[in-house]
Design an enzyme around this catalytic site. Structure first.
Site, PDB file in Angstrom:
ATOM      1  N   ASP A 240      19.037 -31.670 -20.455  1.00  0.00           N
ATOM      2  CA  ASP A 240      18.122 -32.696 -20.946  1.00  0.00           C
ATOM      3  C   ASP A 240      18.471 -32.915 -22.425  1.00  0.00           C
ATOM      4  OD1 ASP A 240      16.204 -34.595 -21.301  1.00  0.00           O
ATOM      5  OD2 ASP A 240      14.558 -33.428 -20.463  1.00  0.00           O
TER       6      ASP A 240
HETATM    7  C1  BGC Z   1      13.802 -36.855 -21.024  1.00  0.00           C
HETATM    8  C2  BGC Z   1      14.779 -37.137 -19.880  1.00  0.00           C
HETATM    9  C3  BGC Z   1      15.636 -38.334 -20.229  1.00  0.00           C
HETATM   10  C4  BGC Z   1      16.340 -38.068 -21.545  1.00  0.00           C
HETATM   11  C5  BGC Z   1      17.216 -39.209 -21.984  1.00  0.00           C
HETATM   12  C6  BGC Z   1      14.508 -36.750 -22.360  1.00  0.00           C
HETATM   13  O1  BGC Z   1      13.603 -36.679 -23.405  1.00  0.00           O
HETATM   14  O2  BGC Z   1      13.091 -35.666 -20.748  1.00  0.00           O
HETATM   15  O3  BGC Z   1      14.097 -37.356 -18.685  1.00  0.00           O
HETATM   16  O4  BGC Z   1      16.553 -38.591 -19.192  1.00  0.00           O
HETATM   17  O5  BGC Z   1      15.377 -37.843 -22.558  1.00  0.00           O
HETATM   18  O6  BGC Z   1      16.448 -40.307 -22.355  1.00  0.00           O
END
Ligand code: BGC
Length: 816
Positions: A240
């Site tokens: 993530d």
């Molecule tokens: C989120 C993810 C997301 C990523 C990219 C993170 O803060 O938890 O679900 O895909 O950001 O935007």
């Protein structure tokens, strides 16, 4: 092609791709390999010209494909929220949603969609609840697998996320979730396992949080042993965003790619760790193989056939968004008010009827080209002169993005005040990540960004302006400087500028219809230690607050003059979003009072609930109908008109129990001393409501249609349950037949019953239908913690079929 032949062709193609992967790997030196594992910017991996590999691009997900720019200039189809998709209980529809998203991804040159989110609705307080499917792992796995199959059938990869137990937002970067092996296996891992088995996802995203000690980007056991070892996952594992914290820990924990870049724990740091003897080069090779396999699958690796060479037939995104929305709406109560009788005069009430909330906030945000609000949808569907509208109550108690009446653009200047570029500023929001800057602008030269343009109010009175973001701001409205200071914070949440509370800066008396000059200037700074350079801030605004009593009185007046009152109630972006959890389940503002007052004035009051997840509906027995409409996506208002007028049946069934917070069994989402203990073990959702003997407002699986169904029998032969039912109502309808399994001798360590399967039937009035439901072996198994394996629990089970968990109509007993 026969299935066996298709499988052989598939295996041969896999072998050919593996050979291409090995050949490419053999041509890469250590530095190139470690470079490939580290994001080059917010959304992509670096190209490797030495093997002819272009840059691989990822994008959020899950209700649309935003692409690499955070801007309304690059619009995307916005489908209903994942909770809505799950409410259709229709894997076929989820697959079609996936096919559309692959089409959107291809249009935007995206190779991997950062979706689906298959964490569970452990507690209704989870702020990001709208972005996951259900409290039930089986339903989540079925919808998730179909979605992945759909996206990948379009040749685009997915990352099933967030692996695992990212079921709440509070302290998500640091929390250690303490979860028993049984709860992990039977609940939280189960959707991931089902999707790996049934859809072979090309990617997984590991979560921010820790589980039982290790953080998920370093979880050797769950990633290497369970996901890859036991389940045979052969895709890539991406962190993530900013979740990877240690070079050696991550690579040993099975993390393939650290995102975003350019500054990550991989790249040069990983090459150095190999040279220093801290990491074996073979571990780097394993990760690179996984990335090259992904590149081969999506068609980026020279010499490898992509999995899909011919994209599927084009899908009409608007039509599909509308179909999913109406199939997702859950008619929770109907005392005969719906469908609306022809010719009825309708009073439409509620701020969200005009300014619909069509999607949930955070990384899931996309910018649709247009939005059909309930007011738009009903205006188009009802005969002229039969619809009136009043605000009634405004749930937006805080400042919200500047999206109504603002025409703004961004002007970038260097330290001398010279303009070096301009950009767009959708909704008064700037979010430039990494090199995604307006043309001609570089981080080195950029000194300030000014949002500038006009604001034309639709109401006269005191308008409130404010900011979200950190740093120096100067706000000017109508030629006067209203705020000139530095905004700071004492939290260390790296996403505070995205999700932090908006702050009021000025109140200005303005007249409706006049265009006022507005400017918000921000001096840009880039902290040394940030993983990437980000420019983000927002101009926020609130319309004049009218006297709430007056608004309600106006709505009551309109309701009295109409045959039916339709009240749209809603949550706001400050209630449901990524980045924080909810504090309560109440509808914000005076919306409950509005509903009560309207219901007292008009017996035909229909309430439409515009929220991504459960809210309390204390007046639900006082109104004629309740329709749960989720975040319905860009065509939501058109779909609403479809079901209110009866052109279509509302097709949804609850994927999650709706009840009050006071009765909700699992409400702890705040860690203590950095730990959140899942003390409820395997009892979440309906499993917990039943164990506690509490009755929710609306049970799991509940949802009415416009016809009636008589269940006649359920029979089980081998592992197949056949349910016979008849449409005993007056119009053609569609029914979601749900099959639950209940041990005949209750076992306190197991739920009273659980969902074992479901199927959909359609029948004309008087017609019979048969639902054929496979009962998987897993439905009869528990995770045995002593042997560390699944164990079939022998004994007698009642197979119960019906309309919801609480409305089971027929049953039979079988032996396992
Ligand atoms: C989120 C993810 C997301 C990523 C990219 C993170 O803060 O938890 O679900 O895909 O950001 O935007």
């Amino acid at each position: 092609m026969a299935q066996a032949a298709q499988q052989r062709t598939g295996e041969a193609a896999d072998r050919a791709r593996e050979a291409a992967v090995e050949a490419a790997l053999g041509r890469l030196g250590l530095d190139a390999k470690t470079r490939l594992l580290s994001g080059q910017d917010m959304w992509s991996l670096p190209p490797l010209p030495e093997i002819g590999l272009p840059s691989l691009v990822m994008s959020d997900g899950p209700i649309g494909v935003r692409g690499v720019h955070w801007t309304a200039d690059d619009p995307s189809v916005a489908l209903p929220s994942p909770t809505a998709l799950a409410a259709t209980w229709d894997p076929g529809l989820a697959r079609r949603a996936g096919v559309l998203l692959a089409q959107e991804a291809r249009r935007k040159h995206v190779h991997v969609l950062l979706a689906p989110t298959v964490n569970l609705h452990r507690s209704p307080l989870g702020g990001r609840h709208f972005e996951a499917y259900s409290e039930d792992p089986f339903l989540t796995g079925r919808i998730g697998a179909a979605y992945v199959t759909g996206v990948q059938s379009g040749g685009v990869g997915t990352t099933v996320k967030h692996f695992v137990a990212n079921d709440a937002e509070t302290d998500r970067f640091t929390v250690n979730n303490v979860v028993s092996d049984r709860a992990l296996r039977e609940l939280y891992l189960a959707p991931f396992e089902a999707i790996v088995e049934n859809a072979r996802p090309w990617g997984v995203m590991t979560a921010y949080n820790s589980v039982n000690g290790p953080t998920m980007t370093e979880h050797r056991h769950l990633v290497n042993e369970v996901l890859r070892g036991e389940w045979g996952f052969d895709g890539f594992n991406v962190s993530d965003w900013t979740a990877a914290r240690s070079t050696v820990g991550a690579v040993e924990g099975g993390l393939d790619v650290a995102m975003p870049g350019p500054r990550t724990v991989y790249g040069e740091a990983l090459a150095r760790a190999v040279r220093d003897g801290d990491v074996a080069e073979s571990a780097v090779d394993d990760a690179v193989r996984n990335v090259l396999r992904l590149a081969a699958r999506v068609g980026l690796l020279e010499g490898a056939e992509p999995v899909v060479s011919e994209p599927p037939a084009p899908v009409d995104g608007e039509a599909l968004a509308r179909e999913i929305a109406r199939r997702s709406f859950v008619l929770a109560r109907n005392e005969g008010a719906l469908p609306l009788p022809g010719g009825h005069r309708v009073a439409l009430l509620g701020a969200a009827a005009r300014d619909a909330r069509v999607l949930g906030g955070g990384s899931a945000t996309v910018f649709p080209a247009h939005v059909v609000s309930p007011l738009d949808g009903l205006t188009a569907a009802l005969p002229e002169g039969t619809l009136t509208y009043a605000v009634g109550a405004d749930p937006n108690e805080e400042l919200a993005v500047a999206d109504k009446g603002f025409a703004l653009r961004a002007v970038c200047r260097d330290a001398h005040g010279t303009v070096i570029g301009t950009g767009t500023a959708p909704n008064g929001h700037i979010q430039w990540m990494g090199d995604d800057l307006p043309e001609g602008v570089s981080h080195d030269a950029l000194h300030s960004v000014e949002l500038t343009g006009t604001f034309t109010p639709r109401e006269s009175g005191p308008h409130t302006f404010g900011t979200r973001g950190l740093g120096a701001f100067t706000l000017t409205v109508d030629g006067q400087v209203r705020y000139d200071d530095v905004a700071s914070t004492d939290t260390d949440d790296p996403f505070i500028s995205f999700f932090g509370a908006p702050v009021e800066r000025a109140r200005v008396e303005l007249t409706a219809g006049r265009a006022y000059e507005v400017s918000l200037r921000h001096t840009v700074t880039f902290p040394e230690d940030a993983p990437m350079k980000v420019v983000t801030f927002t101009l926020v605004h609130q319309e004049p607050r009218r006297d709430p009593e007056e608004l309600i009185a106006e709505a009551v007046e309109a309701a009295r003059a109409a045959d039916t009152a339709v009240v749209v109630v809603a949550t706001t972006e400050r209630v449901e979003s990524e980045g924080f959890d909810r504090r309560d389940l109440r509808l914000p503002g005076r919306q409950d009072d509005l509903v009560r007052a309207v219901a007292a004035a008009n017996p035909n009051t229909v309430v439409v609930v515009n929220s991504g997840s459960p809210v309390e509906l204390p007046w639900r027995e006082e109104v004629a109908a309740v329709l749960l409409g989720w975040f319905p996506g860009q065509e939501g208002g058109a779909a609403l008109a479809d079901v209110l007028t009866g052109a279509h049946e509302p097709g949804g069934r609850l994927p999650t129990t709706w009840g009050s917070l006071q009765d909700a069994p699992v409400t702890r989402v705040t860690p203590a001393d950095g730990e959140l203990h899942y003390t409820e073990d395997v009892f979440i959702g309906y499993r917990a409501w039943e164990k506690e003997g509490r009755t929710p407002s609306y049970a799991f699986g509940h949802g009415l249609g416009y016809t009636d169904w008589t269940y006649e029998s359920v029979e089980v032969a081998g592992s197949t349950a056949t349910v016979r039912l008849r449409n005993s109502g007056e119009r053609t309808g569609r029914e979601v037949v749900q099959v639950y399994l209940a041990p005949v001798d209750p076992d306190p360590a197991r739920p009273a019953r659980w969902l074992a399967g479901f199927a959909t039937v359609r029948a004309a009035p008087g017609e019979s239908a048969e639902a054929v439901v496979e009962l998987p072996r897993r439905a009869f198994e528990v995770w045995d913690t002593t042997t560390g394996a699944w164990r079939l629990v022998k004994g007698s089970y009642e197979v119960q079929a019906g309309r919801s968990l609480a409305d089971r109509r027929v049953h039979t007993i079988i032996e396992a």
